[in-house]
Design an enzyme around this catalytic site. Structure first.
Site, PDB file in Angstrom:
ATOM      1  N   GLU A  79       0.813  -1.231   0.067  1.00 34.80           N
ATOM      2  CA  GLU A  79      -0.028   0.092  -0.058  1.00 34.80           C
ATOM      3  C   GLU A  79       0.929   1.363   0.212  1.00 34.80           C
ATOM      4  O   GLU A  79       0.389   2.353   0.371  1.00 34.80           O
ATOM      5  CB  GLU A  79      -1.016  -0.071   1.114  1.00 34.80           C
ATOM      6  CG  GLU A  79      -0.403  -0.113   2.666  1.00 34.80           C
ATOM      7  CD  GLU A  79      -1.301  -0.253   3.634  1.00 34.80           C
ATOM      8  OE1 GLU A  79      -2.094   0.747   3.893  1.00 34.80           O
ATOM      9  OE2 GLU A  79      -1.548  -1.199   4.334  1.00 34.80           O
ATOM     10  N   CYS A 111      -3.423  -3.882   4.400  1.00 38.92           N
ATOM     11  CA  CYS A 111      -2.478  -4.982   5.093  1.00 38.92           C
ATOM     12  C   CYS A 111      -2.775  -6.236   4.436  1.00 38.92           C
ATOM     13  O   CYS A 111      -2.053  -7.233   4.961  1.00 38.92           O
ATOM     14  CB  CYS A 111      -2.463  -4.790   6.595  1.00 38.92           C
ATOM     15  SG  CYS A 111      -1.837  -3.255   7.153  1.00 38.92           S
ATOM     16  N   HIS A 233      -2.035 -10.345  12.077  1.00 36.42           N
ATOM     17  CA  HIS A 233      -1.492  -9.110  11.543  1.00 36.42           C
ATOM     18  C   HIS A 233      -1.026  -8.121  12.746  1.00 36.42           C
ATOM     19  O   HIS A 233      -2.034  -8.181  13.670  1.00 36.42           O
ATOM     20  CB  HIS A 233      -2.488  -8.705  10.458  1.00 36.42           C
ATOM     21  CG  HIS A 233      -2.196  -7.127  10.302  1.00 36.42           C
ATOM     22  ND1 HIS A 233      -1.130  -6.533   9.944  1.00 36.42           N
ATOM     23  CD2 HIS A 233      -2.737  -5.931  10.655  1.00 36.42           C
ATOM     24  CE1 HIS A 233      -1.044  -5.157   9.829  1.00 36.42           C
ATOM     25  NE2 HIS A 233      -2.290  -5.017  10.441  1.00 36.42           N
ATOM     26  N   LYS A 242      -5.270  -8.496  22.094  1.00 40.38           N
ATOM     27  CA  LYS A 242      -6.761  -8.087  22.173  1.00 40.38           C
ATOM     28  C   LYS A 242      -7.702  -9.007  21.590  1.00 40.38           C
ATOM     29  O   LYS A 242      -8.773  -9.318  22.095  1.00 40.38           O
ATOM     30  CB  LYS A 242      -6.915  -6.636  21.682  1.00 40.38           C
ATOM     31  CG  LYS A 242      -6.147  -5.520  22.647  1.00 40.38           C
ATOM     32  CD  LYS A 242      -6.744  -4.250  22.255  1.00 40.38           C
ATOM     33  CE  LYS A 242      -5.662  -2.990  22.536  1.00 40.38           C
ATOM     34  NZ  LYS A 242      -6.306  -1.892  22.497  1.00 40.38           N
TER      35      LYS A 242
HETATM   36  P1  HMG Z   1      -3.672   6.397  21.316  1.00 38.10           P
HETATM   37  O1  HMG Z   1      -4.963   7.084  21.487  1.00 38.10           O
HETATM   38  O2  HMG Z   1      -2.385   7.034  21.344  1.00 38.10           O
HETATM   39  O3  HMG Z   1      -3.521   5.273  22.540  1.00 38.10           O
HETATM   40  O4  HMG Z   1      -3.726   5.263  20.105  1.00 38.10           O
HETATM   41  P2  HMG Z   1      -4.560   4.798  23.767  1.00 38.10           P
HETATM   42  O5  HMG Z   1      -4.982   6.070  24.747  1.00 38.10           O
HETATM   43  O6  HMG Z   1      -5.665   4.083  23.160  1.00 38.10           O
HETATM   44  O7  HMG Z   1      -3.428   3.841  24.546  1.00 38.10           O
HETATM   45  C1  HMG Z   1      -3.106   2.765  24.283  1.00 38.10           C
HETATM   46  C2  HMG Z   1      -2.971   1.682  25.032  1.00 38.10           C
HETATM   47  O8  HMG Z   1      -1.841   2.184  26.118  1.00 38.10           O
HETATM   48  C3  HMG Z   1      -4.141   1.488  25.987  1.00 38.10           C
HETATM   49  O9  HMG Z   1      -4.208   0.181  26.309  1.00 38.10           O
HETATM   50  C4  HMG Z   1      -3.827   2.295  27.156  1.00 38.10           C
HETATM   51  O10 HMG Z   1      -4.430   1.922  28.588  1.00 38.10           O
HETATM   52  C5  HMG Z   1      -2.367   1.945  27.296  1.00 38.10           C
HETATM   53  P3  HMG Z   1      -5.822  -0.714  25.693  1.00 38.10           P
HETATM   54  O11 HMG Z   1      -6.789  -0.085  26.569  1.00 38.10           O
HETATM   55  O12 HMG Z   1      -5.708  -0.307  24.514  1.00 38.10           O
HETATM   56  O13 HMG Z   1      -5.443  -2.075  26.160  1.00 38.10           O
HETATM   57  N1  HMG Z   1      -1.482   2.903  28.357  1.00 38.10           N
HETATM   58  C6  HMG Z   1      -0.814   2.417  29.072  1.00 38.10           C
HETATM   59  N2  HMG Z   1      -0.247   1.088  29.306  1.00 38.10           N
HETATM   60  C7  HMG Z   1       0.681   1.092  30.287  1.00 38.10           C
HETATM   61  N3  HMG Z   1       1.269   2.031  31.144  1.00 38.10           N
HETATM   62  C8  HMG Z   1       0.599   3.395  30.888  1.00 38.10           C
HETATM   63  C9  HMG Z   1      -0.139   3.650  29.801  1.00 38.10           C
HETATM   64  N4  HMG Z   1      -0.837   4.637  29.146  1.00 38.10           N
HETATM   65  C10 HMG Z   1      -1.848   3.949  28.285  1.00 38.10           C
HETATM   66  N5  HMG Z   1       1.379   4.441  31.252  1.00 38.10           N
HETATM   67  C11 HMG Z   1      -3.875   3.786  18.477  1.00 38.10           C
HETATM   68  C12 HMG Z   1      -3.497   4.093  20.151  1.00 38.10           C
HETATM   69  C13 HMG Z   1      -3.303   2.339  18.414  1.00 38.10           C
HETATM   70  C14 HMG Z   1      -5.183   3.593  18.409  1.00 38.10           C
HETATM   71  C15 HMG Z   1      -2.942   4.631  17.690  1.00 38.10           C
HETATM   72  O14 HMG Z   1      -1.360   4.667  17.835  1.00 38.10           O
HETATM   73  C16 HMG Z   1      -3.082   4.473  16.152  1.00 38.10           C
HETATM   74  O15 HMG Z   1      -4.090   4.957  15.739  1.00 38.10           O
HETATM   75  N6  HMG Z   1      -2.422   3.769  15.440  1.00 38.10           N
HETATM   76  C17 HMG Z   1      -2.573   3.406  14.079  1.00 38.10           C
HETATM   77  C18 HMG Z   1      -3.896   2.607  13.851  1.00 38.10           C
HETATM   78  C19 HMG Z   1      -3.734   1.303  14.043  1.00 38.10           C
HETATM   79  O16 HMG Z   1      -2.726   0.484  14.249  1.00 38.10           O
HETATM   80  N7  HMG Z   1      -5.030   0.386  14.199  1.00 38.10           N
HETATM   81  C20 HMG Z   1      -4.785  -0.851  14.516  1.00 38.10           C
HETATM   82  C21 HMG Z   1      -5.956  -1.938  14.038  1.00 38.10           C
HETATM   83  S1  HMG Z   1      -6.340  -1.584  12.262  1.00 38.10           S
HETATM   84  C22 HMG Z   1      -5.050  -2.309  11.490  1.00 38.10           C
HETATM   85  O17 HMG Z   1      -4.369  -3.385  12.043  1.00 38.10           O
HETATM   86  C23 HMG Z   1      -4.847  -2.017  10.030  1.00 38.10           C
HETATM   87  C24 HMG Z   1      -3.575  -1.177   9.724  1.00 38.10           C
HETATM   88  O18 HMG Z   1      -2.450  -2.033  10.066  1.00 38.10           O
HETATM   89  C25 HMG Z   1      -3.504  -0.483   8.354  1.00 38.10           C
HETATM   90  C26 HMG Z   1      -3.731  -1.443   7.129  1.00 38.10           C
HETATM   91  O19 HMG Z   1      -4.530  -2.331   6.907  1.00 38.10           O
HETATM   92  O20 HMG Z   1      -3.144  -1.055   6.179  1.00 38.10           O
HETATM   93  C27 HMG Z   1      -3.139  -0.309  10.875  1.00 38.10           C
END
Ligand code: HMG
Length: 390
Positions: A79, A111, A233, A242
């Site tokens: 991609e 992906c 993935h 998760k």
């Molecule tokens: P965010 O808002 O920065 O993070 O986004 P958050 O506030 O949701 O925190 C992440 C986790 O850290 C949470 O855990 C918090 O509790 C934890 P969860 O509730 O999720 O289990 N946390 C802590 N843990 C320990 N100690 C601490 C602490 N503070 C917080 N002190 C997000 C995170 C992944 C959403 C963001 O980085 C993002 O948007 N990433 C890109 C999208 C993505 O990867 N999506 C995944 C599914 S889609 C997919 O897989 C397809 C993709 O590969 C693309 C394709 O297909 O081409 C992305």
């Protein structure tokens, strides 16, 4: 006839940034990145690496002259394509000196691309049992500096030879797949960065896994205890966990422990590379195969592929006798240990370096890049690649 993965190679750029240091610089607790997201190091692609060179470097070390003769289909899932028209695979076909009597195409669905390529390859081999197919999956994940997606960036490539009577893993018959139009993650043609609804993307990933796993069980009659491991993935290593967690209560404690322990091993490489989009599921598989020394031949491995937008698939493979003899574990260990750390400000500078968009020619310094195949510049609107050992 058995069809499946005969060889598997991997390449990542030689630079990385430490996630603890990135967290400090972004004023978040390091544990958010290392535990909450589950990433330790993030691969950083210098300007001399694009998806063509990443994939070519991944394929370089696994292909023999005999493979190149037999390969009559090259399918590149990406991609992060470098041209709206010409397939990135054609550059690789040339750089690697492949048999000219071959088909070469690029496929795209976020992906999921490399999984689509594997399924196409399987069909091709079923019709042409003596041929082989080169499947490539390479991407550079970019969300932008200081965005919430930043901690889930990465870069790298997987190359696989798909053939009859494969030496590593035969693919089984049953597979379940699903498509739904979802705007969880996308990249408009005018943008170098992906746009994402992070929360929605996490929800969709889990919802796809739940629906597809249900369908797969219906089709195959198999259950969790029939699996030695399930690879996911991995946009970041917490994500597959998760999804896995949502189905664990379907099985006894012993199976739960086995799946959780093998899941952890499957995330080891991605934890140190980041998201490589299309190749990510296969990096998880590689991590499991290379790092779990007592993984027995005959084990069934589940593979969950998810490409935002969205298409998902669950399919399975059986490890072949003596499969470990056909892995390049030592070479991959060296690749990880030979990498160089860059500081956060160096990473930011590298991130900002992009090719000219107005057609201006540019020559790049490839001496700084240890890769055998590099992007050397742009001339007359054409990318210039070099193969240093040719
Ligand atoms: P965010 O808002 O920065 O993070 O986004 P958050 O506030 O949701 O925190 C992440 C986790 O850290 C949470 O855990 C918090 O509790 C934890 P969860 O509730 O999720 O289990 N946390 C802590 N843990 C320990 N100690 C601490 C602490 N503070 C917080 N002190 C997000 C995170 C992944 C959403 C963001 O980085 C993002 O948007 N990433 C890109 C999208 C993505 O990867 N999506 C995944 C599914 S889609 C997919 O897989 C397809 C993709 O590969 C693309 C394709 O297909 O081409 C992305």
């Amino acid at each position: 006839m058995d069809i499946g993965i005969d060889k598997i190679g991997f390449y990542a750029p030689h630079l990385y940034v430490d996630m603890n240091k990135l967290a400090v610089s972004r004023e978040v607790e390091p544990e958010k990145f290392t535990i909450g997201i589950g990433q330790e190091k993030m691969a950083v692609a210098p300007i001399t690496q694009d998806t063509v060179t990443l994939a070519a470097n991944a394929a370089l070390d696994i292909l023999t002259e005999a493979d190149k003769e037999k390969i009559d289909f090259v399918i590149f899932g990406t991609e992060t394509g470098v041209d709206h028209s010409k397939s990135a695979g054609v550059y690789i076909h040339h750089l690697l000196g492949m048999n000219p009597w071959a088909r070469t195409v690029e496929v795209k669905q976020a992906c999921y691309g490399a999984t689509a390529a594997i399924q196409m390859a399987k069909g091709h081999i079923a019709l042409n049992p003596s041929s082989k197919v080169l499947v490539l999956g390479a991407d550079i994940a970019r969300y932008g500096l200081k965005t919430s997606g930043e901690a889930t960036q990465g870069a790298g490539a997987i190359a696989m030879v798909i053939s009859a009577e494969p030496k590593i893993m035969k693919l089984e018959e049953h597979s379940a797949y699903l498509t739904a139009d979802v705007m969880d993650f996308w990249r408009p043609v005018y943008s170098e960065m992906a746009l994402v609804d992070g929360k929605l993307s996490n929800e969709q990933y889990i919802s796809f896994f739940s629906k597809i796993w249900g369908k797969y069980k219906e089709k195959s009659g198999l259950a969790l205890q029939d699996f030695e491991a399930i690879c996911y993935h991995l946009p970041y290593t917490k994500m597959g966990y998760k999804a896995l967690k949502t189905v664990l209560d379907e099985t006894a404690e012993e199976t739960q422990e086995r799946l959780l322990s093998n899941y952890k091993i499957s995330t080891q490489y991605s934890r140190n590379i980041g998201n490589i989009y299309t190749g990510s599921l296969y990096l998880a598989l590689l991590s499991l195969l290379e790092q779990k020394e007592d993984l027995a031949a005959g084990s069934r491995i589940g593979l969950f592929s998810y490409g935002s937008g969205a298409v998902g698939e669950f399919f399975t493979g059986i490890l072949q006798p003596n499969y470990r003899n056909y892995l390049n574990t030592r070479q991959h260990t060296e690749l990880f240990s030979a990498r160089t750390e860059v500081s956060v400000s160096e990473y930011e500078q590298i991130f900002a370096e992009t090719l000219p968009k107005d057609g201006t020619s540019i020559e790049l310094d490839t001496d700084q890049d240890p890769a055998k195949i590099c992007l050397a510049g742009m001339k007359d609107h054409m990318r210039q690649y070099i193969h240093k050992t040719k």
